[in-house]
Design an enzyme around this catalytic site. Structure first.
Site, PDB file in Angstrom:
ATOM      1  N   ASP A  42      -3.681 -22.248 -50.250  1.00 36.29           N
ATOM      2  CA  ASP A  42      -3.761 -23.690 -50.055  1.00 36.29           C
ATOM      3  C   ASP A  42      -3.221 -24.069 -48.687  1.00 36.29           C
ATOM      4  OD1 ASP A  42      -3.937 -26.413 -50.375  1.00 36.29           O
ATOM      5  OD2 ASP A  42      -2.225 -26.581 -51.716  1.00 36.29           O
ATOM      6  N   ASP A  47      -8.486 -28.928 -45.728  1.00 34.11           N
ATOM      7  CA  ASP A  47      -7.638 -28.482 -46.832  1.00 34.11           C
ATOM      8  C   ASP A  47      -8.384 -27.505 -47.728  1.00 34.11           C
ATOM      9  OD1 ASP A  47      -5.825 -28.184 -48.872  1.00 34.11           O
ATOM     10  OD2 ASP A  47      -6.034 -30.222 -49.646  1.00 34.11           O
TER      11      ASP A  47
END
Length: 528
Positions: free
Chosen positions: A89, A290
């Site tokens: 992430d 992201d």
């Protein structure tokens, strides 16, 4: 943390290949044995050391088999090493893993802990550095609390001793997260409970495994059997055209760089009939890249222009944007520009945007003519920050340079079997093989926190993303996100008074279809 409810159904497992010339790369591989991959990685690392090769880069492997739509990686923690899988992430900054004592790990009804769990009592090198100090929550209302601890951490043949992580003793997430964003956005900083510590990119550099706090992301295409994250370098064989770097901007809320915010400056759509411009001239929007977001969240007006262009329908009941599955075969592209004129432009094809959609009963919704309905990997951001997730990132080769606050982008070369790794020579050195965009447009990131997002009712259709952890954190009694502040938005701009004329997408979607067996109140889909 990528948790899109779009059943990507990619199965892969971690082959950690320690590359020469000082990089760490994560390669996505389907249907390979995880432990065998780890043994291979360790073997390759030992061979490198025996041959006296440089260790300036590291290659780590991504895996889609743990949970559909999520990229995870195999790591080991402790002495002796305990093997786990964690989600990668770029939108968060802490590595955390579930404790073997967490109740979710014994709850088979909710899936347990498919990536494994960690038993601190079985590690001779475990040190609890901040009991009850770890507290992180995400925009979908999930999160974890527990301790900060230090222990030996290994990935892709590289090992970091006394590495700080979170141990989730109370969590609503069954697989750990490997946050590799800026350490200024660590959970203990945002909750006011601690100070900044060296998170994974910085720790790898401090340990001498890589030369710079930087890495490159190559997710490859939607059905890929291989892809990678390369720590400390750039693989010039994994993209086509020019690699162009642009600025990363700080948040106006904290006046520090806490996310990979870049200037999104144009969007157009190209088909066989020509090109439509979907954003006005002199457009600039603060946008976060992201990998922990599985879809792309566009400004509302731009998203609507895309929906009009593609004939998409928003279903509140399904929590998804719906298109005919046949759209995937259309040769058209959406073209995303960054940094203004002369900046990188990334083309995303329809086949990378059309995702399977499954109802709670396990069936696929259809139009009245029998054509299957799928999910479009784009939604309107609403009160959330504008986020470019995996439905964009698969088409882009992205270099994240945390030392210089730069992002470099190029068109990904899908399924490339070649590799040519160029290491960052030192901390602060420019991105290898990249040129800088000229006359970059400026943007301001005004998103200040993580608003809560609700999941949809269809399996795989709810949108969940990570951004920065909320300041309120998680309360086991009240749940996540109940008092999280909302985003202030990014100064959305209009795409024009009436929007662009639609392209000739009509052959790929159903016009004026009325559906039988309709979902309540929608008039859109049939349940078969």
């Amino acid at each position: 943390m990528a948790r899109l409810a779009a059943h990507l159904l990619l199965a892969s497992s971690l082959l950690s290949l320690a590359a020469a010339d000082g990089t760490l790369r994560w390669d996505i591989q389907k249907n390979h044995d995880v432990q065998a991959a780890q043994l291979k990685a360790r073997s390759l690392a030992l061979q490198r050391r025996a041959l006296g090769e440089r260790a300036d880069t590291l290659t780590a492997t991504l895996d889609n088999s743990i949970q559909a739509g999520l990229y995870s990686a195999n790591i080991s923690v402790g002495t002796p090493a305990q093997s786990l899988s964690v989600q990668i992430d770029t939108g968060s900054s802490d590595v955390w893993i579930p404790s073997s004592q967490a109740s979710i790990c014994s709850d088979e009804k909710d899936g347990g802990c498919p990536g494994g769990s960690f038993d601190p009592t079985s590690s001779s090198t475990y040190v609890d550095v901040e009991p009850d100090g770890f507290n992180i929550s995400y925009v979908d209302g999930t999160g974890s609390t527990g301790d900060y601890f230090q222990d030996t951490f290994a990935i892709a043949g590289g090992e970091v001793k006394n590495f700080q992580m979170g141990l989730a003793t109370n969590t609503s997430i069954g697989i750990g997260i490997m946050g590799i964003g800026y350490n200024s956005s660590e959970a203990n900083v945002d909750t006011g409970n601690g100070t900044i510590y060296p998170n994974l990119p910085y720790a790898l550099a401090n340990a001498g495994l890589i030369n710079a706090n930087a890495y490159s992301l190559w997710l490859n295409d939607l059905q890929a059997t291989s892809g990678s994250v390369l720590f400390g370098g750039v693989d010039t064989a994994k993209y086509t055209g020019d690699l162009i770097s642009i600025k990363v901007y700080p948040s106006s809320y904290s006046n520090r760089v806490t996310s990979f915010t870049v200037a999104f400056t144009s969007l157009s759509a190209t088909s066989s009939s020509g090109t439509d411009q979907l954003t006005p001239s002199n457009y600039a929007e603060a946008t976060i890249l992201d990998s922990g977001t599985t879809i792309t969240l566009l400004p509302d007006d731009v998203a609507q222009a895309v929906f009009d262009e593609l004939g998409a329908t928003v279903s509140n009941e399904l929590g998804a944007t719906i298109v005919p599955c046949s759209l995937a075969s259309n040769p058209g592209t959406l073209n995303y520009g960054f940094g203004g004129p002369g900046g990188p432009v990334i083309k995303v094809s329809m086949e990378q945007l059309v995702l399977p959609l499954t109802l709670p009963n396990g069936k696929t919704p259809t139009y009245s003519n029998g054509e299957s309905a799928c999910q479009l990997g784009i939604q309107a951001a609403g009160d959330l920050p504008v986020l470019f997730g995996d439905t964009f990132l698969r088409s882009a080769y992205v270099v994240y340079d945390l030392d210089n606050n730069r992002i470099a982008l190029a068109q990904t070369d899908f399924n490339s079997t070649d590799s040519h790794v160029v290491a960052f020579p030192s901390s602060g050195a420019p991105i290898p093989s990249a040129t800088s965009a000229a006359n970059e447009d400026q943007v301001t990131q005004t998103a200040s926190a993580v608003p809560k997002v609700g999941g949809g009712s269809a399996a795989g259709s709810g949108t969940t993303v990570t951004f920065n952890p909320t300041a309120t954190g998680f309360s086991a009694a009240s749940g996540f996100g109940s008092s999280a502040p909302t985003s202030t938005g990014g100064g959305k701009k209009s795409a024009g008074p009436s929007g662009p004329e639609p392209f000739r997408w009509a052959p790929v979607f159903v016009l004026g279809a009325t559906l039988v067996g309709m979902l309540a109140g929608t008039g859109i889909f049939a349940l078969l």
